[in-house]
Motif scaffolding. Structure first.
Motif, mmCIF file in Angstrom:
data_model
loop_
_atom_site.group_PDB
_atom_site.id
_atom_site.type_symbol
_atom_site.label_atom_id
_atom_site.label_comp_id
_atom_site.label_asym_id
_atom_site.label_seq_id
_atom_site.Cartn_x
_atom_site.Cartn_y
_atom_site.Cartn_z
ATOM 1 N N ARG A 185 9.049 4.966 -3.889
ATOM 2 C CA ARG A 185 8.991 6.219 -3.118
ATOM 3 C C ARG A 185 8.340 5.726 -1.730
ATOM 4 O O ARG A 185 8.552 6.170 -0.645
ATOM 5 C CB ARG A 185 8.408 7.076 -3.632
ATOM 6 N N LEU A 186 7.064 5.043 -1.840
ATOM 7 C CA LEU A 186 6.310 4.806 -0.810
ATOM 8 C C LEU A 186 6.649 3.642 0.176
ATOM 9 O O LEU A 186 6.523 3.514 1.712
ATOM 10 C CB LEU A 186 4.992 4.408 -1.251
ATOM 11 N N TRP A 187 7.495 2.654 -0.302
ATOM 12 C CA TRP A 187 7.765 1.458 0.369
ATOM 13 C C TRP A 187 8.600 2.016 1.891
ATOM 14 O O TRP A 187 8.247 1.353 2.886
ATOM 15 C CB TRP A 187 8.554 0.450 -0.362
ATOM 16 N N ASN B 151 2.885 2.121 -9.387
ATOM 17 C CA ASN B 151 3.506 1.608 -10.225
ATOM 18 C C ASN B 151 5.118 1.440 -9.495
ATOM 19 O O ASN B 151 5.127 1.838 -8.301
ATOM 20 C CB ASN B 151 3.773 2.558 -11.278
ATOM 21 N N PRO B 152 5.833 1.102 -10.234
ATOM 22 C CA PRO B 152 7.558 0.575 -9.568
ATOM 23 C C PRO B 152 8.082 2.000 -9.191
ATOM 24 O O PRO B 152 8.700 1.836 -8.035
ATOM 25 C CB PRO B 152 8.230 0.172 -10.668
ATOM 26 N N GLU B 153 8.136 3.001 -9.795
ATOM 27 C CA GLU B 153 8.454 4.284 -9.169
ATOM 28 C C GLU B 153 7.642 4.794 -7.904
ATOM 29 O O GLU B 153 8.345 5.108 -6.970
ATOM 30 C CB GLU B 153 8.399 5.360 -10.249
ATOM 31 N N PRO C 244 2.654 -5.675 -3.738
ATOM 32 C CA PRO C 244 2.123 -4.627 -4.138
ATOM 33 C C PRO C 244 1.949 -3.697 -3.075
ATOM 34 O O PRO C 244 1.628 -4.153 -1.822
ATOM 35 C CB PRO C 244 0.818 -5.081 -4.535
ATOM 36 N N VAL C 245 2.139 -2.290 -3.457
ATOM 37 C CA VAL C 245 1.578 -1.272 -2.485
ATOM 38 C C VAL C 245 0.351 -0.889 -3.348
ATOM 39 O O VAL C 245 0.485 -0.453 -4.603
ATOM 40 C CB VAL C 245 2.639 -0.255 -2.495
ATOM 41 N N VAL C 246 -0.548 -0.364 -2.322
ATOM 42 C CA VAL C 246 -1.945 0.039 -2.978
ATOM 43 C C VAL C 246 -2.004 1.522 -2.729
ATOM 44 O O VAL C 246 -1.884 2.052 -1.513
ATOM 45 C CB VAL C 246 -3.142 -0.900 -2.319
ATOM 46 N N ILE C 247 -2.686 2.358 -3.508
ATOM 47 C CA ILE C 247 -3.093 3.878 -3.219
ATOM 48 C C ILE C 247 -4.459 3.819 -3.334
ATOM 49 O O ILE C 247 -5.063 3.418 -4.321
ATOM 50 C CB ILE C 247 -2.194 4.463 -4.520
ATOM 51 N N LEU C 248 -4.988 4.558 -2.280
ATOM 52 C CA LEU C 248 -6.503 4.420 -2.175
ATOM 53 C C LEU C 248 -6.654 5.908 -2.296
ATOM 54 O O LEU C 248 -6.201 6.692 -1.348
ATOM 55 C CB LEU C 248 -6.993 3.991 -1.008
ATOM 56 N N THR C 249 -7.591 6.343 -3.185
ATOM 57 C CA THR C 249 -8.019 7.903 -3.390
ATOM 58 C C THR C 249 -9.309 7.929 -3.329
ATOM 59 O O THR C 249 -10.295 7.214 -3.869
ATOM 60 C CB THR C 249 -7.569 8.416 -4.800
ATOM 61 N N ARG C 250 -9.656 8.856 -2.159
ATOM 62 C CA ARG C 250 -11.139 9.221 -1.838
ATOM 63 C C ARG C 250 -11.720 9.686 -3.139
ATOM 64 O O ARG C 250 -11.239 10.623 -4.021
ATOM 65 C CB ARG C 250 -11.118 10.397 -0.857
ATOM 66 N N ASP D 124 0.100 9.403 1.898
ATOM 67 C CA ASP D 124 0.730 9.776 0.761
ATOM 68 C C ASP D 124 0.039 11.035 0.653
ATOM 69 O O ASP D 124 -0.893 10.894 -0.528
ATOM 70 C CB ASP D 124 0.981 8.997 -0.311
ATOM 71 N N GLY D 125 0.211 12.282 0.985
ATOM 72 C CA GLY D 125 -0.782 13.350 0.674
ATOM 73 C C GLY D 125 -2.342 13.151 1.391
ATOM 74 O O GLY D 125 -2.453 12.515 2.417
ATOM 75 N N ASP D 126 -3.164 13.154 0.397
ATOM 76 C CA ASP D 126 -4.591 12.955 0.745
ATOM 77 C C ASP D 126 -4.927 11.523 0.516
ATOM 78 O O ASP D 126 -5.884 10.927 0.906
ATOM 79 C CB ASP D 126 -5.528 13.738 0.012
#
Length: 142
Positions: free
Chosen positions: A111-113, A105-107, A135-141, A59-61
């Motif tokens: 969008r990501l699912w 978060n839910p929004e 859960p969906v996890v977002i990992l940011t460098r 998702d982007g970076d």
């Protein structure tokens, strides 16, 4: 993060990780036609660094993961560990770097699912198998 890492106790996952690490990401990144990364978390009870291989999206970076555990009633241990300590290490192909993890978060999940289910369509099946909101996890460098 230089101390020893304990790999997944699941035999086929441990084999996948070994191949990924030994080849510096040349083998193992593509698994059954999908992209995988290596996630290292710190055990919330043991303090031990634990590594597993997971399918990921982008998702982007940022990198995105699904904490599906095949639709099991409980979250995977790696997810519980990163919730307790969001400072993680990723290996994507030959690149190893630190990242910060957070639950979408839910929004964001809405969008990501679809993009994650496009990578691994069974995610939709896993969600129907469990009452747990996967859960969906977002990992940011870092």
């Amino acid at each position: 993060m230089a101390e020893e890492v304990v790999d997944s106790p699941s035999g086929w996952v441990a084999d996948h990780i070994k191949q990924y690490v030994d080849s510096n990401g040349e083998q193992g990144h593509d698994w059954q036609g999908v992209p995988t990364l290596l996630l290292t978390v710190v055990g919330r009870k043991s303090g031990v660094r634990r590594r597993t291989a997971l399918i990921y999206g982008r998702d982007g970076d940022d990198y995105t993961l699904v904490a599906s555990k095949g639709g099991a009633p409980k979250n995977p241990l790696w997810y519980d560990n990163l919730v307790a300590n969001p400072d993680v290490e990723l290996q994507v192909k030959d690149e190893v770097f630190e990242a910060t993890a957070r639950t979408a978060n839910p929004e964001e999940k809405k969008r990501l699912w679809p993009s994650l289910a496009k990578i691994w369509p069974d995610y939709d099946n896993y969600q129907t198998k469990t009452d747990r909101d996967i859960p969906v996890v977002i990992l940011t460098r870092k």
